[in-house]
Design a protein around this motif. Structure first.
Motif, PDB file in Angstrom:
ATOM      1  N   GLY A  79      39.688  36.478  29.159  1.00  0.00           N
ATOM      2  CA  GLY A  79      39.978  36.698  30.562  1.00  0.00           C
ATOM      3  C   GLY A  79      38.710  36.816  31.388  1.00  0.00           C
ATOM      4  N   TYR A  80      38.889  37.069  32.678  1.00  0.00           N
ATOM      5  CA  TYR A  80      37.777  37.218  33.614  1.00  0.00           C
ATOM      6  C   TYR A  80      37.541  38.697  33.884  1.00  0.00           C
ATOM      7  CZ  TYR A  80      38.610  32.264  34.506  1.00  0.00           C
ATOM      8  OH  TYR A  80      38.783  30.902  34.366  1.00  0.00           O
ATOM      9  N   LYS A  81      36.357  39.167  33.566  1.00  0.00           N
ATOM     10  CA  LYS A  81      36.040  40.575  33.777  1.00  0.00           C
ATOM     11  C   LYS A  81      35.624  40.788  35.229  1.00  0.00           C
ATOM     12  CE  LYS A  81      33.368  44.455  31.942  1.00  0.00           C
ATOM     13  NZ  LYS A  81      32.359  44.880  30.941  1.00  0.00           N
ATOM     14  N   ARG A  82      36.350  41.656  35.912  1.00  0.00           N
ATOM     15  CA  ARG A  82      36.055  41.933  37.306  1.00  0.00           C
ATOM     16  C   ARG A  82      35.122  43.140  37.442  1.00  0.00           C
ATOM     17  NH1 ARG A  82      37.074  36.947  38.645  1.00  0.00           N
ATOM     18  NH2 ARG A  82      39.293  36.365  38.514  1.00  0.00           N
ATOM     19  N   LYS A  83      34.553  43.285  38.627  1.00  0.00           N
ATOM     20  CA  LYS A  83      33.540  44.318  38.872  1.00  0.00           C
ATOM     21  C   LYS A  83      34.058  45.711  38.573  1.00  0.00           C
ATOM     22  CE  LYS A  83      30.289  45.820  42.462  1.00  0.00           C
ATOM     23  NZ  LYS A  83      29.824  45.598  43.865  1.00  0.00           N
ATOM     24  N   ASN A  84      35.364  45.956  38.817  1.00  0.00           N
ATOM     25  CA  ASN A  84      35.942  47.287  38.588  1.00  0.00           C
ATOM     26  C   ASN A  84      36.416  47.488  37.155  1.00  0.00           C
ATOM     27  OD1 ASN A  84      38.207  45.681  38.503  1.00  0.00           O
ATOM     28  ND2 ASN A  84      39.274  46.696  40.192  1.00  0.00           N
ATOM     29  N   ARG A 130      51.582  47.080  54.000  1.00  0.00           N
ATOM     30  CA  ARG A 130      50.141  47.303  53.806  1.00  0.00           C
ATOM     31  C   ARG A 130      49.780  47.496  52.338  1.00  0.00           C
ATOM     32  NH1 ARG A 130      46.746  49.918  57.281  1.00  0.00           N
ATOM     33  NH2 ARG A 130      46.877  51.878  56.114  1.00  0.00           N
ATOM     34  N   LYS A 131      50.616  48.246  51.613  1.00  0.00           N
ATOM     35  CA  LYS A 131      50.323  48.507  50.204  1.00  0.00           C
ATOM     36  C   LYS A 131      50.396  47.225  49.366  1.00  0.00           C
ATOM     37  CE  LYS A 131      52.015  53.294  50.147  1.00  0.00           C
ATOM     38  NZ  LYS A 131      53.125  54.162  49.671  1.00  0.00           N
ATOM     39  N   ILE A 132      51.459  46.441  49.578  1.00  0.00           N
ATOM     40  CA  ILE A 132      51.602  45.219  48.781  1.00  0.00           C
ATOM     41  C   ILE A 132      50.470  44.245  49.084  1.00  0.00           C
ATOM     42  CG2 ILE A 132      53.036  43.175  48.378  1.00  0.00           C
ATOM     43  CD1 ILE A 132      54.082  45.669  46.968  1.00  0.00           C
ATOM     44  N   LEU A 133      50.117  44.085  50.361  1.00  0.00           N
ATOM     45  CA  LEU A 133      49.012  43.187  50.712  1.00  0.00           C
ATOM     46  C   LEU A 133      47.689  43.699  50.143  1.00  0.00           C
ATOM     47  CD1 LEU A 133      49.920  42.255  54.400  1.00  0.00           C
ATOM     48  CD2 LEU A 133      50.444  40.996  52.295  1.00  0.00           C
ATOM     49  N   ARG A 134      47.482  45.019  50.193  1.00  0.00           N
ATOM     50  CA  ARG A 134      46.288  45.595  49.559  1.00  0.00           C
ATOM     51  C   ARG A 134      46.255  45.259  48.078  1.00  0.00           C
ATOM     52  NH1 ARG A 134      46.988  51.680  48.205  1.00  0.00           N
ATOM     53  NH2 ARG A 134      48.499  50.600  46.872  1.00  0.00           N
ATOM     54  N   ASP A 135      47.390  45.437  47.405  1.00  0.00           N
ATOM     55  CA  ASP A 135      47.446  45.204  45.962  1.00  0.00           C
ATOM     56  C   ASP A 135      47.136  43.748  45.625  1.00  0.00           C
ATOM     57  OD1 ASP A 135      48.253  47.836  45.894  1.00  0.00           O
ATOM     58  OD2 ASP A 135      50.358  47.395  45.461  1.00  0.00           O
ATOM     59  N   ILE A 136      47.608  42.827  46.465  1.00  0.00           N
ATOM     60  CA  ILE A 136      47.330  41.410  46.220  1.00  0.00           C
ATOM     61  C   ILE A 136      45.836  41.137  46.371  1.00  0.00           C
ATOM     62  CG2 ILE A 136      47.738  39.065  47.075  1.00  0.00           C
ATOM     63  CD1 ILE A 136      50.574  39.973  47.833  1.00  0.00           C
ATOM     64  N   VAL A 137      45.236  41.683  47.426  1.00  0.00           N
ATOM     65  CA  VAL A 137      43.795  41.480  47.647  1.00  0.00           C
ATOM     66  C   VAL A 137      42.979  41.985  46.455  1.00  0.00           C
ATOM     67  CG1 VAL A 137      41.828  42.199  49.067  1.00  0.00           C
ATOM     68  CG2 VAL A 137      43.983  41.519  50.157  1.00  0.00           C
ATOM     69  N   LEU A 138      43.376  43.097  45.880  1.00  0.00           N
ATOM     70  CA  LEU A 138      42.620  43.724  44.787  1.00  0.00           C
ATOM     71  C   LEU A 138      43.017  43.215  43.403  1.00  0.00           C
ATOM     72  CD1 LEU A 138      42.661  47.432  46.056  1.00  0.00           C
ATOM     73  CD2 LEU A 138      40.833  45.739  46.305  1.00  0.00           C
ATOM     74  N   HIS A 139      43.934  42.263  43.328  1.00  0.00           N
ATOM     75  CA  HIS A 139      44.443  41.820  42.034  1.00  0.00           C
ATOM     76  C   HIS A 139      43.358  41.090  41.235  1.00  0.00           C
ATOM     77  CE1 HIS A 139      47.048  40.071  38.982  1.00  0.00           C
ATOM     78  NE2 HIS A 139      47.972  40.934  39.385  1.00  0.00           N
ATOM     79  N   PRO A 140      43.263  41.333  39.926  1.00  0.00           N
ATOM     80  CA  PRO A 140      42.205  40.702  39.121  1.00  0.00           C
ATOM     81  C   PRO A 140      42.391  39.213  38.870  1.00  0.00           C
ATOM     82  CG  PRO A 140      43.648  42.009  37.717  1.00  0.00           C
ATOM     83  CD  PRO A 140      44.045  42.313  39.132  1.00  0.00           C
ATOM     84  N   ASN A 141      43.567  38.640  39.178  1.00  0.00           N
ATOM     85  CA  ASN A 141      43.766  37.205  38.943  1.00  0.00           C
ATOM     86  C   ASN A 141      43.113  36.337  40.010  1.00  0.00           C
ATOM     87  OD1 ASN A 141      45.259  37.744  36.671  1.00  0.00           O
ATOM     88  ND2 ASN A 141      47.076  36.625  37.315  1.00  0.00           N
ATOM     89  N   THR A 142      42.509  36.951  41.024  1.00  0.00           N
ATOM     90  CA  THR A 142      41.817  36.165  42.039  1.00  0.00           C
ATOM     91  C   THR A 142      40.311  36.318  41.916  1.00  0.00           C
ATOM     92  OG1 THR A 142      41.536  35.787  44.408  1.00  0.00           O
ATOM     93  CG2 THR A 142      42.025  38.032  43.747  1.00  0.00           C
ATOM     94  N   GLY A 143      39.622  35.197  42.114  1.00  0.00           N
ATOM     95  CA  GLY A 143      38.161  35.220  42.116  1.00  0.00           C
ATOM     96  C   GLY A 143      37.597  35.389  43.505  1.00  0.00           C
ATOM     97  N   GLY A 144      38.435  35.237  44.535  1.00  0.00           N
ATOM     98  CA  GLY A 144      37.980  35.397  45.906  1.00  0.00           C
ATOM     99  C   GLY A 144      39.153  35.418  46.860  1.00  0.00           C
ATOM    100  N   ASP A 184      34.991  44.730  46.179  1.00  0.00           N
ATOM    101  CA  ASP A 184      33.849  43.852  45.947  1.00  0.00           C
ATOM    102  C   ASP A 184      33.638  42.976  47.180  1.00  0.00           C
ATOM    103  OD1 ASP A 184      31.969  42.000  45.103  1.00  0.00           O
ATOM    104  OD2 ASP A 184      32.885  41.663  43.136  1.00  0.00           O
ATOM    105  N   THR A 185      32.622  43.275  47.963  1.00  0.00           N
ATOM    106  CA  THR A 185      32.397  42.560  49.220  1.00  0.00           C
ATOM    107  C   THR A 185      31.993  41.106  49.001  1.00  0.00           C
ATOM    108  OG1 THR A 185      30.119  43.407  49.274  1.00  0.00           O
ATOM    109  CG2 THR A 185      31.813  44.655  50.490  1.00  0.00           C
ATOM    110  N   ASN A 186      31.556  40.759  47.809  1.00  0.00           N
ATOM    111  CA  ASN A 186      31.244  39.357  47.518  1.00  0.00           C
ATOM    112  C   ASN A 186      32.503  38.535  47.261  1.00  0.00           C
ATOM    113  OD1 ASN A 186      28.398  39.626  47.625  1.00  0.00           O
ATOM    114  ND2 ASN A 186      28.406  40.520  45.566  1.00  0.00           N
ATOM    115  N   ARG A 187      33.599  39.226  46.984  1.00  0.00           N
ATOM    116  CA  ARG A 187      34.853  38.551  46.621  1.00  0.00           C
ATOM    117  C   ARG A 187      35.915  38.632  47.708  1.00  0.00           C
ATOM    118  NH1 ARG A 187      34.432  35.868  41.523  1.00  0.00           N
ATOM    119  NH2 ARG A 187      32.782  36.947  40.382  1.00  0.00           N
TER     120      ARG A 187
END
Length: 501
Positions: free
Chosen positions: A110-115, A182-196, A220-223
């Protein structure tokens, strides 16, 4: 085998094929003659009962007979009525089973994320804060895909999937609905399956962009980038493309690495269920759930209304009294939600469920909850919450396929296992693996269905089929697509309860 008695306490059996009036079943050394034609997946009474007596399946009541009935009678929604009513009081009677499942030390790539979280996909996502910018989001997806295609042809740039997760909300909502969005959209933004992620805002919506960014916490402000379209002088599409190019360049450098299965989080969902769901696909997924949690991984069960009638089984598997109380609240809060709208708590099985052999909500629930096997409950989550505990978690969400699957993915699950007896093409924003309850569906809808659990009534053992399913799940975690991804059937849906302004 023509029929199955699931539990020794049952007073019905399930037909495994279409059966005709006059056929004889030999059950517990007694010959029982069918009173009617009975479709596959449906129930047949195996002893006489009186009106008001309970019909027992899976070892538990699934409702009561509406009239006197003889052995050999086809039991369905016309002669069976739910026992469910309002909220209940419950007593904690722990029944926690120690599962003797060895840690196999298997891994996935898998892809290891910053968190520290693990992604099984590396995609570029556009997340609108409000439905008003859905069109801009879709246009940006088209533009980026075309640019990537040309770059790949010219210089071998890697091709990453690009999606816009459009929705209708983010404005004209109050209190609970506003926070759920707001919570669901936050969760999508923070989901590990996205690289950006590009967060796309209009600027004047209730879901104000600055406040939404605070909700993300230490991201992660880069992502993650934000574009407020009303603040752009000129062409917001070109500004959006500049941000997307930055995100893409960053994500394109990501590589898979070996990770322990304790990093794997899997959502459990059923839809279009039938009489075979509680016999094949759901117990199979339950067997996998037990295995994964024994490896330190995580499974999440939701569809709270489809726990009604089987809730005490889950309550007594809670590791602590505190988790038990949270589960009681989970159940009764959803019942109160139904009652507050003047709706009965037992009005659930759909026309497709009934045609497939499910007659009451208890019938459905006792089959549905088998998806979580026998593992103890380690966590109980509110709608929109993100996973904190490994092991088996219960999540508050309705039974609706789109809403529940979105909630599972939003909690942090990298994929969803979706069992079905009727079939569905739907997928949410993570891989949504379809597991058929019967071989006929698998053969008819190979473009929808990824795995056939119908083999369980055709001679394949549970251990063998669990291993086969596990191998496929690991392949998907390693990057192999499932049908909904190949078809491009991916979307989100957010729970709504209150008024729209």
């Amino acid at each position: 085998m023509d029929f199955l008695k699931i539990n020794p306490r049952d007073n019905v059996v399930v037909c495994l094929r279409d059966m005709k009036k006059g056929e004889t079943l030999c059950i517990d050394k007694q010959d029982i003659t069918l009173k009617q034609d009975v479709p596959a997946g449906h129930k047949v009474l195996i002893n006489d009962i009186l009106a008001g007596e309970n019909v027992i399946k899976y070892g538990y009541p699934i409702g009561h007979a509406t009239g006197n009935a003889e052995a050999g009678t086809w039991i369905n929604e016309n002669n069976l009525k739910t026992n469910l009513a309002g909220t209940l009081s419950y007593t904690y009677t722990p029944a926690i089973e120690e599962l003797a499942i060895a840690d196999e030390h298997l891994t996935f790539n898998g892809y290891k994320r910053k968190n520290g979280e693990a992604g099984i996909r590396n995609e570029i996502w556009i997340v609108p804060t409000v439905g008003c910018v859905n069109g801009i989001a879709e246009r940006l997806v088209e533009m980026l895909k075309q640019e990537i295609k040309e770059a790949a042809a010219n210089n071998g740039t890697p091709i990453l999937p690009v999606h816009a997760w459009h929705h209708n909300y983010g404005c004209s909502q109050l209190s609970g609905d506003h926070e759920n969005t707001r919570k669901i959209l936050r969760d999508i933004v923070l989901h590990p399956n996205t690289g950006g992620v590009l967060i796309l805002s209009l600027g004047c919506e209730n879901n104000q962009p600055d406040e939404f960014m605070k909700l993300l916490g230490d991201y992660d402000t880069n992502r993650v980038k934000l574009l407020i379209t009303q603040q752009v002088e000129g062409d917001e599409l070109e500004v959006g493309m500049q941000l997307l190019r930055e995100l893409y360049q960053q994500a394109a450098t990501d590589v898979r690495e070996e990770m322990p299965l304790s990093k794997l989080r899997v959502g459990l969902k059923c839809g279009g269920s039938d009489g075979f769901s509680g016999i094949t696909a759901n117990p199979l997924v339950g067997s996998f759930c037990d295995w994964l949690t024994a490896q330190g991984g995580t499974c999440v069960l939701t569809e709270v209304p489809e726990m009604f009638g089987a809730e005490t089984i889950l309550m007594n598997r809670c590791k602590t009294p505190e988790l038990f109380e949270q589960t009681v609240k989970l159940i009764n809060n959803f019942k109160e939600y139904f009652l507050s709208h003047g709706e009965p708590v037992g009005e659930n099985p759909s026309p497709g469920n009934k045609a497939g052999g499910i007659s009451t909500l208890e019938d459905k629930a006792l089959g549905c909850t088998q998806k979580c096997g026998r593992a103890p409950v380690s966590g109980v989550m509110e709608y929109g919450a993100r996973l904190q505990e490994n092991g088996l978690n219960l999540l508050s969400a309705p039974g609706n396929d789109l809403v529940a699957a979105t909630a599972l993915a939003a909690s942090g699950c990298q994929m969803v296992l979706f069992t079905t007896g009727r079939g569905t093409p739907f997928g949410t924003f993570v891989p949504t693996m379809k597991i058929s309850t019967n071989t006929n569906l698998y053969q008819r809808k190979r473009n929808w269905i990824d795995f056939n659990a119908g083999e369980l009534v055709e001679g394949t053992s549970m251990d063998v089929l669990t291993r086969k399913l596990t191998n496929l799940i690991i392949k998907v975690a390693n990057g192999e697509n499932v049908c909904n991804e190949n078809n491009g059937y991916q979307e989100i849906s957010i729970f709504k309860n209150g008024v729209t302004l």
